[in-house]
Design a protein around this motif. Structure first.
Motif, mmCIF file in Angstrom:
data_model
loop_
_atom_site.group_PDB
_atom_site.id
_atom_site.type_symbol
_atom_site.label_atom_id
_atom_site.label_comp_id
_atom_site.label_asym_id
_atom_site.label_seq_id
_atom_site.Cartn_x
_atom_site.Cartn_y
_atom_site.Cartn_z
ATOM 1 N N TRP A 101 1.569 -0.761 0.075
ATOM 2 C CA TRP A 101 -0.124 0.245 0.273
ATOM 3 C C TRP A 101 0.695 1.098 0.024
ATOM 4 C CZ3 TRP A 101 -3.834 -1.116 4.384
ATOM 5 C CH2 TRP A 101 -4.859 -2.365 4.224
ATOM 6 N N LEU A 102 1.854 1.223 1.734
ATOM 7 C CA LEU A 102 2.860 2.834 0.558
ATOM 8 C C LEU A 102 2.954 2.552 -0.189
ATOM 9 C CD1 LEU A 102 4.197 1.738 5.095
ATOM 10 C CD2 LEU A 102 2.855 3.558 3.651
ATOM 11 N N ASN A 103 3.931 1.801 -0.960
ATOM 12 C CA ASN A 103 4.674 2.069 -1.990
ATOM 13 C C ASN A 103 4.488 2.261 -2.962
ATOM 14 O OD1 ASN A 103 6.961 0.552 -1.087
ATOM 15 N ND2 ASN A 103 6.273 -0.923 -1.744
ATOM 16 N N ARG A 104 2.990 2.484 -3.764
ATOM 17 C CA ARG A 104 2.088 3.335 -4.247
ATOM 18 C C ARG A 104 2.029 4.732 -4.213
ATOM 19 N NH1 ARG A 104 -0.819 -1.961 -4.760
ATOM 20 N NH2 ARG A 104 -2.547 -1.729 -2.764
ATOM 21 N N MET A 105 2.313 5.147 -2.845
ATOM 22 C CA MET A 105 1.538 6.059 -2.330
ATOM 23 C C MET A 105 2.671 7.048 -3.340
ATOM 24 S SD MET A 105 -0.534 6.567 0.017
ATOM 25 C CE MET A 105 -0.918 4.722 -0.517
ATOM 26 N N THR A 106 2.240 8.167 -4.300
ATOM 27 C CA THR A 106 2.307 9.386 -4.445
ATOM 28 C C THR A 106 3.257 10.100 -4.521
ATOM 29 O OG1 THR A 106 0.420 10.936 -4.659
ATOM 30 C CG2 THR A 106 0.865 9.233 -6.665
ATOM 31 N N GLN A 107 3.173 10.515 -3.054
ATOM 32 C CA GLN A 107 3.609 11.699 -2.335
ATOM 33 C C GLN A 107 4.974 11.326 -1.805
ATOM 34 O OE1 GLN A 107 1.360 14.512 -0.243
ATOM 35 N NE2 GLN A 107 3.484 14.593 1.385
ATOM 36 N N PHE A 108 5.190 10.189 -1.355
ATOM 37 C CA PHE A 108 6.152 9.936 -0.725
ATOM 38 C C PHE A 108 7.354 9.304 -2.340
ATOM 39 C CE2 PHE A 108 9.773 6.142 -1.090
ATOM 40 C CZ PHE A 108 10.223 6.576 0.197
ATOM 41 N N LYS A 109 7.068 8.988 -3.402
ATOM 42 C CA LYS A 109 8.331 9.366 -4.158
ATOM 43 C C LYS A 109 8.125 10.495 -5.072
ATOM 44 C CE LYS A 109 5.259 4.840 -6.413
ATOM 45 N NZ LYS A 109 4.551 4.681 -6.985
ATOM 46 N N GLU A 110 7.456 11.531 -4.964
ATOM 47 C CA GLU A 110 7.978 12.605 -5.338
ATOM 48 C C GLU A 110 8.796 13.305 -3.816
ATOM 49 O OE1 GLU A 110 4.289 15.447 -5.155
ATOM 50 O OE2 GLU A 110 3.162 13.066 -6.935
ATOM 51 N N LYS A 111 8.399 13.074 -3.114
ATOM 52 C CA LYS A 111 9.442 13.891 -2.003
ATOM 53 C C LYS A 111 10.686 12.725 -1.716
ATOM 54 C CE LYS A 111 6.307 16.341 1.035
ATOM 55 N NZ LYS A 111 5.151 16.520 1.649
ATOM 56 N N ALA A 112 10.177 12.374 -2.262
ATOM 57 C CA ALA A 112 11.890 10.739 -1.696
ATOM 58 C C ALA A 112 12.838 11.014 -3.169
ATOM 59 C CB ALA A 112 11.563 9.813 -1.595
ATOM 60 N N GLY A 113 12.111 11.458 -3.963
ATOM 61 C CA GLY A 113 13.463 12.032 -5.175
ATOM 62 C C GLY A 113 13.281 10.781 -5.865
ATOM 63 N N LYS A 114 14.887 10.999 -6.348
ATOM 64 C CA LYS A 114 15.455 10.362 -7.155
ATOM 65 C C LYS A 114 16.081 9.160 -5.769
ATOM 66 C CE LYS A 114 16.385 11.880 -11.881
ATOM 67 N NZ LYS A 114 16.425 13.214 -11.475
ATOM 68 N N ASP A 115 16.606 9.227 -5.264
ATOM 69 C CA ASP A 115 17.757 9.170 -3.817
ATOM 70 C C ASP A 115 17.169 8.815 -2.726
ATOM 71 O OD1 ASP A 115 20.000 8.214 -2.627
ATOM 72 O OD2 ASP A 115 20.712 10.188 -1.879
ATOM 73 N N ARG A 116 16.270 7.627 -3.538
ATOM 74 C CA ARG A 116 15.146 6.991 -2.323
ATOM 75 C C ARG A 116 16.064 6.115 -1.222
ATOM 76 N NH1 ARG A 116 9.853 3.555 -5.232
ATOM 77 N NH2 ARG A 116 10.006 5.509 -6.565
ATOM 78 N N GLU A 117 17.109 5.065 -1.684
ATOM 79 C CA GLU A 117 17.816 4.709 -0.089
ATOM 80 C C GLU A 117 17.713 5.407 0.780
ATOM 81 O OE1 GLU A 117 18.945 1.155 -0.419
ATOM 82 O OE2 GLU A 117 16.434 1.222 -1.974
ATOM 83 N N ASN A 118 18.249 6.896 0.845
ATOM 84 C CA ASN A 118 18.131 7.569 1.777
ATOM 85 C C ASN A 118 17.361 8.767 1.961
ATOM 86 O OD1 ASN A 118 20.862 8.803 2.753
ATOM 87 N ND2 ASN A 118 21.445 10.459 1.875
ATOM 88 N N ALA A 119 16.324 8.545 1.496
ATOM 89 C CA ALA A 119 15.034 8.693 2.238
ATOM 90 C C ALA A 119 14.672 8.649 3.887
ATOM 91 C CB ALA A 119 13.473 8.580 1.649
ATOM 92 N N THR A 140 -14.850 12.265 11.221
ATOM 93 C CA THR A 140 -15.805 11.127 10.609
ATOM 94 C C THR A 140 -15.655 12.244 9.176
ATOM 95 O OG1 THR A 140 -17.988 12.905 11.358
ATOM 96 C CG2 THR A 140 -17.900 10.784 12.429
ATOM 97 N N HIS A 141 -14.644 13.097 9.151
ATOM 98 C CA HIS A 141 -15.293 14.000 7.825
ATOM 99 C C HIS A 141 -13.254 14.656 8.271
ATOM 100 C CE1 HIS A 141 -19.015 13.529 8.335
ATOM 101 N NE2 HIS A 141 -19.157 14.069 7.160
ATOM 102 N N VAL A 142 -12.616 14.509 6.705
ATOM 103 C CA VAL A 142 -11.768 14.933 7.223
ATOM 104 C C VAL A 142 -11.840 15.993 6.025
ATOM 105 C CG1 VAL A 142 -9.203 15.067 6.524
ATOM 106 C CG2 VAL A 142 -10.291 13.225 8.242
ATOM 107 N N PRO A 143 -11.464 17.909 6.090
ATOM 108 C CA PRO A 143 -11.261 18.617 4.538
ATOM 109 C C PRO A 143 -9.967 18.480 4.505
ATOM 110 C CG PRO A 143 -12.158 19.352 6.821
ATOM 111 C CD PRO A 143 -11.863 18.381 7.092
ATOM 112 N N VAL A 144 -9.358 18.633 3.355
ATOM 113 C CA VAL A 144 -7.758 18.719 2.584
ATOM 114 C C VAL A 144 -8.445 19.190 1.651
ATOM 115 C CG1 VAL A 144 -6.564 17.183 4.054
ATOM 116 C CG2 VAL A 144 -8.315 16.583 2.288
ATOM 117 N N GLY A 145 -6.844 19.667 0.924
ATOM 118 C CA GLY A 145 -6.993 19.808 -0.545
ATOM 119 C C GLY A 145 -6.427 18.623 -1.394
ATOM 120 N N GLU A 146 -6.453 18.447 -2.506
ATOM 121 C CA GLU A 146 -6.927 16.997 -3.937
ATOM 122 C C GLU A 146 -5.594 16.426 -3.389
ATOM 123 O OE1 GLU A 146 -9.304 17.590 -6.298
ATOM 124 O OE2 GLU A 146 -8.135 15.516 -7.124
ATOM 125 N N ASP A 147 -4.144 17.088 -3.334
ATOM 126 C CA ASP A 147 -3.492 16.425 -2.616
ATOM 127 C C ASP A 147 -3.350 15.188 -1.787
ATOM 128 O OD1 ASP A 147 -3.295 18.071 -1.311
ATOM 129 O OD2 ASP A 147 -1.197 18.290 -1.077
#
Ligand code: TYM
Length: 342
Positions: A101-119, A140-147
């Motif tokens: 599940w965590l491997n699919r998180m796009t924000q991790f991929k963006e923030k970790a960048g190319k050097d994922r081993e070092n995140a 019951t409700h979580v108001p957030v932006g689209e991201d």
């Protein structure tokens, strides 16, 4: 009455995306919901933060919430690290969430960048801590932006898996509240990237503390194209901008959406008003509007920040209320898991 939980990372001064995509909506939901707003300092340190800056930003975000209209006599504001429940529950939920599940998180991929081993490992398991934030209060409700949509789906999956695994009805899958013209405010320099605290260029965003001259300058420099503003021909039957039109001029529609959000109108309305006008004229009106909305908030933030002791007091009172709500939930979860009580 439903219960809201939402949060902001104290990594930078808040920007217009945070305000329009999240905080302003919270202010409006306060009457209808019991509200808990969190300055998520534990999330912030998933990327290194200078300790002094973290303290200052935690106070600044708190001041931004209050200046925007969060009423601390009803709603709770506190810092995540001030309630140990978040960390303790996150551990249990780390054992429920799956690596896949965590491997699919796009924000991790963006923030970790190319050097994922070092995140940091914390950056990887970030969404599990976010699930703990929400589930620990049975929000019951979580108001957030689209991201944040993908993270909220993960929180729902974690709640459902926990309930399934243990055969209980203990955790409440939260409903996301995302919408309006400003669910995704884009960078002023590149209409295909979201407005973000981490963009190195300060010209990419309008900060809630920017003064009138800075807002005027940033909007004057905001990327547009030479064509005049679009008209009714770009609207579909429902009054929304067609996808083709938007893809062709992302920067133009971003500014129009910001105008619509700031003036609380539909984007179609705004497009009809400015159809065929020049961008320079439109940008001047947008500047006036942004200054009118943000000016008083920035001034109030300054006033509040002159008394850091009072801000700290608001946070500790909020933390006490937050602990009182979440400790019984954690206790129940620990019993379900099979932990003996201390
Ligand atoms: P953060 O700190 O990145 O952003 C705070 C809020 O602002 C929204 N937002 C935007 N909305 C519209 N346009 C933009 N360009 C834009 N940029 C940011 C975000 O969607 C968010 O609502 N993981 C969260 C914080 C968090 C949280 C939680 C949120 C931690 N625990 C529990 C809700 C519930 C984050 O990093 O937000």
């Amino acid at each position: 009455k439903g219960r809201i939980f939402s949060g902001v990372q104290p990594t930078h001064t808040l920007h217009l995306g945070n305000y329009l995509g999240a905080v302003r909506n919270w202010v409006r939901m306060q009457k209808e919901f019991e509200c808990i707003f969190c300055v998520v300092d534990m999330h912030a340190i998933t990327l290194f933060q200078e300790p002094q800056a973290l303290r200052q930003n935690t106070r600044e975000v708190t001041a931004a919430f209050m200046a925007s209209g969060i009423d601390v006599s009803h709603s709770i504001i506190f810092a995540q690290s001030q309630n140990r429940v978040h960390a303790q529950l996150a551990w249990i939920l780390n054992c429920v969430a799956r690596v896949g599940w965590l491997n699919r998180m796009t924000q991790f991929k963006e923030k970790a960048g190319k050097d994922r081993e070092n995140a940091s490992v914390g950056l990887y398991t970030y969404p599990v801590l976010m699930a703990a934030d929400i589930l620990g209060y049975r929000a019951t409700h979580v108001p957030v932006g689209e991201d944040q949509k993908q993270h909220l789906e993960l929180a729902r999956d974690i709640a459902q898996k926990f309930n399934n695994d243990y055969g209980v009805d203990c955790l409440v899958p939260p409903a996301p509240v995302i919408g309006g013209p400003a669910a995704r405010v884009m960078s002023l320099r590149d209409g295909t990237k979201k407005m973000s605290k981490s963009d190195p260029s300060d010209y990419s965003r309008i900060n809630m503390t920017d003064d009138a001259d800075t807002i005027a300058l940033k909007l004057r420099k905001a990327k547009t194209d030479p064509a005049p503003l679009p008209g009714a021909e770009v609207l579909d039957a429902k009054g929304a901008v067609t996808a083709e039109a938007e893809a062709a001029r992302p920067e133009a529609y971003n500014l129009l959406a910001i105008y619509a959000a700031l003036s609380d109108r539909e984007i179609g309305d705004v497009i009809n008003q400015f159809a065929g006008r020049e961008f320079s004229a439109f940008k001047r009106e947008l500047t006036d509007l942004a200054v009118a909305v943000l000016g008083p908030i920035g001034a109030e933030m300054k006033r509040l920040l002159a008394h850091p002791g009072e801000i700290d007091a608001v946070l500790s009172q909020g933390a006490a209320r937050a602990r009182a709500l979440s400790e019984p939930v954690l206790k129940e979860i620990e019993e379900v898991v099979g932990f003996l009580s201390a």
